[in-house]
Motif scaffolding. Structure first.
Motif, PDB file in Angstrom:
ATOM      1  N   MET A   1       0.946  -1.134   0.072  1.00 45.85           N
ATOM      2  CA  MET A   1       0.039   0.031  -0.043  1.00 45.85           C
ATOM      3  C   MET A   1       1.056   1.317  -0.011  1.00 45.85           C
ATOM      4  N   ILE A   2       0.620   2.318  -0.887  1.00 43.03           N
ATOM      5  CA  ILE A   2       1.215   3.489  -0.808  1.00 43.03           C
ATOM      6  C   ILE A   2       0.561   4.461   0.266  1.00 43.03           C
ATOM      7  N   PRO A   3       1.444   5.012   1.101  1.00 41.27           N
ATOM      8  CA  PRO A   3       1.082   5.766   1.980  1.00 41.27           C
ATOM      9  C   PRO A   3       0.249   6.942   1.709  1.00 41.27           C
ATOM     10  N   LYS A   4      -0.944   7.516   2.104  1.00 45.50           N
ATOM     11  CA  LYS A   4      -1.689   8.562   1.766  1.00 45.50           C
ATOM     12  C   LYS A   4      -1.949   9.454   2.809  1.00 45.50           C
ATOM     13  N   PHE A   5      -1.797  10.708   2.772  1.00 45.75           N
ATOM     14  CA  PHE A   5      -1.865  11.519   3.816  1.00 45.75           C
ATOM     15  C   PHE A   5      -2.961  12.608   3.321  1.00 45.75           C
ATOM     16  N   ARG A   6      -3.525  13.158   4.522  1.00 41.04           N
ATOM     17  CA  ARG A   6      -4.230  14.678   4.122  1.00 41.04           C
ATOM     18  C   ARG A   6      -3.894  15.486   5.449  1.00 41.04           C
ATOM     19  N   ALA A   7      -4.447  16.665   5.157  1.00 40.32           N
ATOM     20  CA  ALA A   7      -3.751  17.701   6.405  1.00 40.32           C
ATOM     21  C   ALA A   7      -4.899  18.731   6.547  1.00 40.32           C
ATOM     22  N   TYR A   8      -4.881  19.282   7.710  1.00 41.28           N
ATOM     23  CA  TYR A   8      -5.919  20.114   8.130  1.00 41.28           C
ATOM     24  C   TYR A   8      -5.171  21.521   8.553  1.00 41.28           C
ATOM     25  N   LYS A  41      -2.475  19.737  10.743  1.00 40.29           N
ATOM     26  CA  LYS A  41      -2.366  18.660  11.418  1.00 40.29           C
ATOM     27  C   LYS A  41      -2.249  17.548  10.353  1.00 40.29           C
ATOM     28  N   ILE A  42      -1.295  16.550  10.148  1.00 41.42           N
ATOM     29  CA  ILE A  42      -1.372  15.684   9.215  1.00 41.42           C
ATOM     30  C   ILE A  42      -2.119  14.344   9.821  1.00 41.42           C
ATOM     31  N   MET A  43      -2.774  13.686   8.939  1.00 39.92           N
ATOM     32  CA  MET A  43      -3.407  12.299   8.978  1.00 39.92           C
ATOM     33  C   MET A  43      -3.233  11.413   8.068  1.00 39.92           C
ATOM     34  N   GLN A  44      -2.821  10.252   8.179  1.00 41.25           N
ATOM     35  CA  GLN A  44      -2.528   9.125   7.413  1.00 41.25           C
ATOM     36  C   GLN A  44      -3.822   8.274   7.139  1.00 41.25           C
ATOM     37  N   SER A  45      -3.817   7.795   6.087  1.00 44.53           N
ATOM     38  CA  SER A  45      -4.941   6.905   5.664  1.00 44.53           C
ATOM     39  C   SER A  45      -4.699   5.621   6.374  1.00 44.53           C
ATOM     40  N   THR A  46      -5.999   4.999   6.712  1.00 45.11           N
ATOM     41  CA  THR A  46      -5.911   3.705   7.335  1.00 45.11           C
ATOM     42  C   THR A  46      -5.923   2.446   6.298  1.00 45.11           C
ATOM     43  N   GLY A  47      -6.454   2.968   5.112  1.00 45.10           N
ATOM     44  CA  GLY A  47      -6.301   1.799   4.275  1.00 45.10           C
ATOM     45  C   GLY A  47      -7.948   1.070   4.008  1.00 45.10           C
TER      46      GLY A  47
END
Length: 69
Positions: A1-8, A41-47
């Motif tokens: 799985m390729i790590p995915k991130f989103r941020a606020y 604030k950085i958040m990583q996907s759980t998949g």
């Protein structure tokens, strides 16, 4: 799985998908601009996906209605 991130971004109160990090310049890149790393604030996907097919990220609030155990 390729790590995915989103941020606020707490300053502009916007959520955005992260395309990359520049730790030397303390920046996060999105599709249209860059943001200051220490103000986000950085958040990583759980998949995992929710029942509507939307990706779940760490920190999301999820309501579980069934238990398969």
């Amino acid at each position: 799985m390729i790590p995915k991130f989103r941020a606020y971004d707490e300053e502009t109160e916007t959520m955005f998908d992260v395309l990359g990090f520049d730790l030397d310049d303390n920046e996060i890149w999105s599709y249209d601009q860059s943001y200051e790393l220490n103000k986000c604030k950085i958040m990583q996907s759980t998949g995992l996906l929710d029942k509507n097919g939307v990706e779940i990220y760490e920190g999301d609030v999820v309501n579980v209605t069934q238990y398969f155990g």
